[in-house]
Design an enzyme around this catalytic site. Structure first.
Site, PDB file in Angstrom:
ATOM      1  N   GLN A 168       1.362  18.655  -3.304  1.00  0.00           N
ATOM      2  CA  GLN A 168       1.923  18.330  -4.623  1.00  0.00           C
ATOM      3  C   GLN A 168       1.823  16.823  -4.906  1.00  0.00           C
ATOM      4  O   GLN A 168       2.682  16.244  -5.568  1.00  0.00           O
ATOM      5  CB  GLN A 168       3.382  18.787  -4.708  1.00  0.00           C
ATOM      6  CG  GLN A 168       3.542  20.282  -4.978  1.00  0.00           C
ATOM      7  CD  GLN A 168       3.057  20.671  -6.374  1.00  0.00           C
ATOM      8  OE1 GLN A 168       2.939  19.846  -7.275  1.00  0.00           O
ATOM      9  NE2 GLN A 168       2.755  21.950  -6.552  1.00  0.00           N
ATOM     10  N   SER A 169       0.786  16.184  -4.411  1.00  0.00           N
ATOM     11  CA  SER A 169       0.649  14.728  -4.551  1.00  0.00           C
ATOM     12  C   SER A 169       0.626  14.271  -6.021  1.00  0.00           C
ATOM     13  O   SER A 169      -0.220  14.714  -6.809  1.00  0.00           O
ATOM     14  CB  SER A 169      -0.651  14.301  -3.871  1.00  0.00           C
ATOM     15  OG  SER A 169      -0.974  12.977  -4.216  1.00  0.00           O
ATOM     16  N   ASN A 170       1.536  13.372  -6.348  1.00  0.00           N
ATOM     17  CA  ASN A 170       1.509  12.746  -7.677  1.00  0.00           C
ATOM     18  C   ASN A 170       0.315  11.804  -7.791  1.00  0.00           C
ATOM     19  O   ASN A 170      -0.281  11.652  -8.852  1.00  0.00           O
ATOM     20  CB  ASN A 170       2.790  11.934  -7.904  1.00  0.00           C
ATOM     21  CG  ASN A 170       4.030  12.804  -7.865  1.00  0.00           C
ATOM     22  OD1 ASN A 170       4.092  13.825  -8.545  1.00  0.00           O
ATOM     23  ND2 ASN A 170       5.015  12.418  -7.067  1.00  0.00           N
ATOM     24  N   CYS A 194      -2.618  12.101  -6.346  1.00  0.00           N
ATOM     25  CA  CYS A 194      -3.878  12.828  -6.581  1.00  0.00           C
ATOM     26  C   CYS A 194      -3.969  13.289  -8.028  1.00  0.00           C
ATOM     27  O   CYS A 194      -5.023  13.192  -8.656  1.00  0.00           O
ATOM     28  CB  CYS A 194      -3.984  14.009  -5.613  1.00  0.00           C
ATOM     29  SG  CYS A 194      -4.279  13.477  -3.906  1.00  0.00           S
TER      30      CYS A 194
END
Ligand SMILES: *Cc1c(COP(=O)(O)O)cnc(C)c1O
Length: 331
Positions: free
Chosen positions: A73-75, A77
């Site tokens: 859930q990387s912000n 990326c």
């Protein structure tokens, strides 16, 4: 005057500085919120400030494809994927997940990664540990195909991306007096925000303190990671500022169940701030930093002095990945 590296314009700046009147009255402090959750819509959060510098470099080098990595859930990326598309570059993401053979559903940030047209490669935890090798192999493959790849490190946290937070401190000095004491409280994840804030504080705001609350790893890890980035900035950009790693202020003890894992008490604090001030935090970073800040203030009301600036670094889409856990607290 500070000579900043070149920057691509991606973020909506300056972000507002809001005063949290009701929270401040409860705690007997002056509490501000620097709204870096408002740097954009799909680009929102702290990463876009770093990406402005990183993309300017990628474009100056003639690159056409950016590669980066992060948790599922990387912000970072998600912001990279949209920045790339907005600037006409391709984007490839390495996302860490428990079981790459059964990747998570396309929801929250992952849904947005797809909407931005990013190519996703799912990787296991052990593979993620060896991500430099994954990057090297993909870079070689892209070059063979005639592409010009540019690798952005985890979180965009290196000596170039961190300029985004030097600039944020300069921006803040136009919103609050730099010669009056204030403590900036932020969530530390990959270290670049902290490194930039520290350099910015030294350059622009001598009376301020910068305090990080880590959401993963520990004090020793962040002292090393943030210290290395600050030292790289000093060396690479020939900054004349005194710095020793022992000056880095970090509060460890609020990782809780682990990175991106929430405890009900953290989510309850997040809900209560949302209902008190109409400002919603994210569960992975700012929610934990806020929970930590509140606990520290309960132990010592003067822990951060009379004026506190809480940095809202964004991450709101992460809420949608935690909908069931949050909903359980409303019933
Ligand atoms: C990445 C992130 C952070 C941490 O910033 P770093 O520069 O990686 O330390 C804080 N808040 C949010 C919402 C983030 O996405």
């Amino acid at each position: 005057m500070i000579a900043y590296p070149d920057r691509a314009e991606l973020a909506l700046l300056p972000t507002p500085l809001g005063k949290l009147e009701r929270l401040g009255a409860q705690l007997g402090r002056e509490i501000f919120c620097k709204r870096d959750d408002l740097t954009g819509s799909t680009l929102s959060g702290n990463k876009v400030r770093k990406l402005e510098f990183l993309f300017a470099d990628a474009i100056a080098q003639g690159c056409d494809t950016v590669l980066t990595c992060g948790g599922e859930q990387s912000n970072h990326c998600r912001a990279t994927a949209f920045a790339a598309t907005q600037l006409g570059l391709a984007c490839q993401l390495f996302l860490r997940t428990e079981n790459p053979a059964a990747p998570p559903a396309a929801q929250a940030n992952i849904l947005l990664d797809h909407l931005a047209g990013a190519k996703i490669t799912w990787v296991s935890r052990p593979e993620y540990q060896r991500r430099q090798e994954l990057f090297a192999a993909r870079v070689a493959e892209l070059r063979r195909a005639g592409k010009k790849p540019y690798v952005i490190p985890e979180g965009g946290s290196n000596s170039l991306g961190s300029w985004g937070y030097v600039r944020c401190v300069e921006e803040l000095t136009k919103q609050l007096p730099a010669h009056e004491p204030a403590t900036l409280v932020y969530a530390a994840g990959s270290g670049g925000t902290g490194a930039g804030l520290i350099v910015g504080q030294k350059l622009f705001a001598p009376a301020w303190r910068v305090v990080g609350i880590n959401v993963c790893d520990d004090h020793a890890y962040f002292e090393r990671v943030i210290g290395e980035i600050v030292e790289d900035m000093v060396a690479r950009y020939k900054l004349t500022l005194p710095f020793s790693r022992s000056e880095i202020e970090l509060i460890d003890g609020y990782v809780g169940r682990g990175y991106a894992q929430s405890r009900p008490e953290e989510l309850r604090d997040l809900i209560s701030l949302s209902q008190l001030e109409g400002i919603t935090l994210d569960p992975v970073y700012t929610g934990k930093a806020y929970f930590g800040m509140r606990r520290e203030l309960e132990k010592n009301a003067d822990a951060f002095g009379k004026r506190i600036v809480f940095l809202h670094t964004g991450g709101l889409f992460g809420l949608f990945a935690k909908a069931p856990e949050l909903a359980a607290l409303f019933s």
